[in-house]
Enzyme design. Structure first.
Site, mmCIF file in Angstrom:
data_model
loop_
_atom_site.group_PDB
_atom_site.id
_atom_site.type_symbol
_atom_site.label_atom_id
_atom_site.label_comp_id
_atom_site.label_asym_id
_atom_site.label_seq_id
_atom_site.Cartn_x
_atom_site.Cartn_y
_atom_site.Cartn_z
ATOM 1 N N CYS A 114 0.836 -1.201 0.000
ATOM 2 C CA CYS A 114 0.000 0.000 0.000
ATOM 3 C C CYS A 114 0.874 1.256 0.000
ATOM 4 O O CYS A 114 1.468 1.586 -1.015
ATOM 5 C CB CYS A 114 -0.973 -0.039 1.174
ATOM 6 S SG CYS A 114 -2.368 1.111 1.002
ATOM 7 N N GLU A 122 -0.926 -8.655 5.066
ATOM 8 C CA GLU A 122 -0.734 -8.785 6.518
ATOM 9 C C GLU A 122 -2.048 -8.718 7.284
ATOM 10 O O GLU A 122 -2.093 -9.061 8.470
ATOM 11 C CB GLU A 122 0.231 -7.701 7.023
ATOM 12 C CG GLU A 122 -0.357 -6.320 7.229
ATOM 13 C CD GLU A 122 -0.577 -5.529 5.942
ATOM 14 O OE1 GLU A 122 -1.048 -4.380 6.029
ATOM 15 O OE2 GLU A 122 -0.277 -6.063 4.853
ATOM 16 N N HIS A 139 -3.553 -5.596 1.200
ATOM 17 C CA HIS A 139 -2.824 -5.815 2.448
ATOM 18 C C HIS A 139 -2.778 -7.301 2.814
ATOM 19 O O HIS A 139 -3.691 -7.810 3.471
ATOM 20 C CB HIS A 139 -3.505 -5.056 3.590
ATOM 21 C CG HIS A 139 -3.311 -3.580 3.549
ATOM 22 N ND1 HIS A 139 -2.310 -2.944 4.239
ATOM 23 C CD2 HIS A 139 -4.004 -2.612 2.903
ATOM 24 C CE1 HIS A 139 -2.384 -1.639 4.026
ATOM 25 N NE2 HIS A 139 -3.394 -1.416 3.216
#
Length: 259
Positions: free
Chosen positions: A96, A225, A223
């Site tokens: 990002c 994560e 994302h």
């Protein structure tokens, strides 16, 4: 080799470094969160690590444009160290805001003959911040981080994520080289998406992630994560989601690269 070490570069406004560190640790790496100012003071710190990760967030508030301040600081003060890091066969990941930083440093994609950026990340077509989950599919086998991944379901959260190249010839060149390695799709079946919100920002050729010519630098808007456990899935209480979450494999691939 011994357990790989990841350096998670943070700056004012970074807000995904803890989650990214946890994802690397769950994948078998050790992870240190290092402030940009510390690395500017001592660039040689970078060479104690095998993975450099630029996490998501809003570095310096995105006050000029997303990632520009960190990108400029890196470009003018850290490029020699980062290039040596990459030349040593190590990995760089930008998620990002980290993707935006990599674009603005010029590390990810080469500039054109005039020294101007060949591609950028522009404002979303809808002119609004987008926070939603998207279907993704991979293309080719160049990117180290996407090894053995065919598709993923991950969240996005950005206002400047629309991948735009200088011209169609640039897009053709990047696609032919296997660098347009992650794209938005309409569903889990991998059908081409044709409109918002499947492509949340209007990116050309539905690009969600790009790698460099070596496949060892990877930038993506979604994302990974934020989905490393089934309970991260927005509908896990209804029995949906994978265990582990789709995003964990991205970090496992980085760790396994050094096995």
């Amino acid at each position: 080799m011994a357990q790989p070490k990841a350096l998670l570069l943070r700056s004012p406004g970074t807000n995904c470094d803890l989650e990214t560190a946890y994802a690397f640790e769950q994948s078998g790496a050790s992870a240190d969160r290092v402030h940009l100012n510390r690395l500017l003071e001592k660039p040689e710190l970078l060479h104690n690590y095998q993975i450099l990760a630029l996490s998501g967030g809003f570095s310096y508030g995105d006050d000029i444009s997303a990632g520009r301040i960190v990108g400029s600081l890196m470009r003018h003060h850290l490029m020699d160290a980062v290039k040596r890091f990459h030349d040593d066969g190590k990995l760089i990941l930008g998620v990002c805001n980290g993707f935006q930083i990599l674009i603005k440093t010029g590390l990810l994609l080469d500039d054109d003959e005039q020294g101007l950026p060949s591609s950028t990340l522009a404002w979303n077509d809808c002119q609004m911040f987008q926070d939603r989950w998207v279907n993704l599919r991979t293309a080719g086998e160049k990117c180290v981080f996407l090894k053995d991944i065919d598709q993923m379901y991950l969240p996005v959260a950005h206002a400047e994520g629309r991948f735009v190249a200088r011209d169609e010839a640039t897009l053709d060149r990047l696609e032919a080289a296997g660098q347009l390695c992650l794209t938005y799709t309409a569903n889990r079946a991998g059908e081409d998406c044709v409109s918002f919100p499947d492509n949340p920002n209007g990116a050309q050729r539905h690009v969600a992630g790009v790698c460099d010519t070596t496949g060892r630098i990877f930038g993506l808007m979604p994302h990974p994560e934020r989905y490393i456990d089934r309970t991260h899935h927005p509908r896990w209480t209804r029995g949906e989601g994978n265990s582990p979450g789709d995003g964990l494999k991205v970090f496992e691939n980085a760790v396994e690269f050094f096995a």
